[in-house]
Design a protein around this motif. Structure first.
Motif, short mmCIF file in Angstrom:
data_model
loop_
_atom_site.label_atom_id
_atom_site.label_comp_id
_atom_site.label_asym_id
_atom_site.label_seq_id
_atom_site.Cartn_x
_atom_site.Cartn_y
_atom_site.Cartn_z
N HIS B 43 25.04 -9.27 26.86
CA HIS B 43 26.46 -8.97 26.65
C HIS B 43 26.99 -8.03 27.75
CE1 HIS B 43 29.65 -6.46 24.60
NE2 HIS B 43 30.13 -7.66 24.39
N THR B 44 26.17 -7.08 28.14
CA THR B 44 26.57 -6.07 29.13
C THR B 44 26.61 -6.63 30.55
OG1 THR B 44 25.84 -4.16 27.86
CG2 THR B 44 25.70 -3.93 30.24
N SER B 45 25.79 -7.65 30.80
CA SER B 45 25.61 -8.13 32.18
C SER B 45 26.05 -9.57 32.39
CB SER B 45 24.13 -8.05 32.53
OG SER B 45 23.39 -8.89 31.64
N ALA B 46 26.28 -10.31 31.29
CA ALA B 46 26.50 -11.76 31.37
C ALA B 46 25.36 -12.44 32.12
CB ALA B 46 27.85 -12.09 32.00
N ASP B 47 24.17 -11.87 31.99
CA ASP B 47 23.01 -12.37 32.74
C ASP B 47 21.90 -12.72 31.74
OD1 ASP B 47 20.87 -12.84 34.39
OD2 ASP B 47 21.40 -11.23 35.79
N PHE B 48 21.65 -14.01 31.62
CA PHE B 48 20.66 -14.46 30.63
C PHE B 48 19.22 -14.20 31.08
CE2 PHE B 48 22.87 -16.36 27.06
CZ PHE B 48 24.17 -16.44 27.53
N ASP B 49 19.02 -13.69 32.29
CA ASP B 49 17.67 -13.29 32.71
C ASP B 49 17.06 -12.28 31.74
OD1 ASP B 49 17.93 -14.90 34.88
OD2 ASP B 49 17.79 -13.30 36.38
N TYR B 50 17.93 -11.50 31.06
CA TYR B 50 17.40 -10.49 30.14
C TYR B 50 16.75 -11.11 28.91
CZ TYR B 50 19.42 -7.04 33.19
OH TYR B 50 19.69 -6.27 34.30
N ALA B 51 16.96 -12.40 28.70
CA ALA B 51 16.22 -13.07 27.62
C ALA B 51 14.75 -13.22 27.99
CB ALA B 51 16.83 -14.44 27.34
N ASP B 52 14.45 -13.13 29.27
CA ASP B 52 13.07 -13.34 29.74
C ASP B 52 12.40 -12.10 30.30
OD1 ASP B 52 12.99 -16.23 29.34
OD2 ASP B 52 14.51 -16.30 30.92
N ASN B 53 13.20 -11.17 30.84
CA ASN B 53 12.53 -10.11 31.61
C ASN B 53 12.26 -8.82 30.82
OD1 ASN B 53 14.91 -8.62 31.61
ND2 ASN B 53 15.51 -9.19 33.68
#
Lengths: 219, 219
Positions: B43-53
């Motif tokens: 939500h904060t980054s609009a970056d779905f990489d955080y689902a993995d990292n």
């Protein structure tokens, strides 16, 4: 393992980071005035998407640098961006960072109008702008750095269209999902207003602050 | 076009954003206690990489929530993260946010030792920790939220290994290029210290603040 750390002197860390970014961008070319901004956004986020998603209106950087030299102040939509902008550097030219998000009158106006505090804070900024214009103290004008709330960007778009404010630059980099993409596209429609916009969903208060700092470091 | 904006009431924007994130994650499952943190980072980054990292040590969330309930304070390495953490919520449990980056004694120690202010600020935090321990006022202990400087994370690793500080949680999410990946891998070696680490180059002060807030909103 501590032994795997690269030995870099504290003063050289940023320089080395920018070298790594340049290497990974390969031979890619950008308009020279946009390059320090693009690279600083990548430096701030470790996200190479910023090599593709930043859109600059014609002469946006040149006009923004002139505005900063003339003492422009920066209005932002988060205390985080305010914390991140180099206020010492900005003040050397006469500018300051303004954030109205926590103001009581803004909270009240938002509640009364069924809007967000972010949108209401743009109205407050426009009021300040008009007051200064009426007093004949342009004070270098206002740069808007929006890193969080698309509702701020939409309200700003309306105010510009209505003639309620004439920004020296709009940094349109809110982040997120609801109306973020659309709000940025609105700004791209403006023909007489300089802008730097991160197209798509990405952005953030860190990116807003970093674009302001990139401009300040170019002076 | 303004007509293309989705009509969402101000109070519902965050809820709608999380729904969109859940939709885009498809049927993907996470350990339940980590899910609000992962989704808030997206939500904060609009970056779905955080689902993995994001890497969580065993019971990291449970232990962090307990520490916050006990009045833990949060030490961070940027004024931006400090600005972004919900200090009102934190103070309800007795904690406060500490950032020593702008302290004169920290600048001096860094210059004398040829290190960064970020590293020196970890030494100052460890001193505070030991002083409180000696006084018998644990004060809920310390959570470290590192969103910017890998040198802070490396120094924190050394301090933990030396017994100089015993963090309730390390949020290890510095962003960037020089030693960022390596510094995070060091934290993953710690066996007795709860951690939440964003593996790789990504992170930032916004992510550090958002993980703190996700924990606070889970209480």
């Amino acid at each position: 393992m501590l032994g795997e750390l690269e030995q870099v002197r504290p003063a050289d860390i940023e320089k080395r980071s920018f070298e790594m970014i340049t290497e990974e961008l390969g031979g890619r070319k950008f308009p020279p005035e946009t390059e320090p901004i693009i690279k600083r956004c990548i430096h701030t986020s470790a996200d190479f998407d910023y090599a593709d998603n930043l859109v600059f209106s014609d002469n946006a950087v040149e006009r923004a640098l002139q505005a900063l030299k003339n003492g422009a102040s920066i209005v932002t939509d988060t205390q985080m961006a305010k914390a991140g902008i180099n206020k010492k550097r900005l003040s050397q030219y006469g500018g300051e960072v303004l954030c109205f998000m926590s103001d009581e009158d803004v909270a009240q106006a938002a509640a009364e109008n069924g809007t967000t505090r972010a949108a209401a804070s743009m109205d407050k900024a426009a009021e300040l702008y008009r007051k200064r214009q009426a007093e004949g103290s342009g004070d270098g004008g206002l740069i808007f750095a929006i890193g969080n709330a698309p509702t701020a960007l939409v309200r700003l778009y309306e105010l510009v269209r209505e003639g309620g404010v004439k920004p020296e630059l709009i940094i349109g980099v809110p982040v997120g999902f609801v109306n973020v993409v659309q709000a940025k596209e609105l700004i791209l429609e403006l023909s007489d207003t300089p802008y730097i916009v991160a197209r798509g969903r990405k952005g953030g208060s860190n990116i807003a602050a970093c674009i302001c700092n990139a401009l300040l470091y170019m002076l």
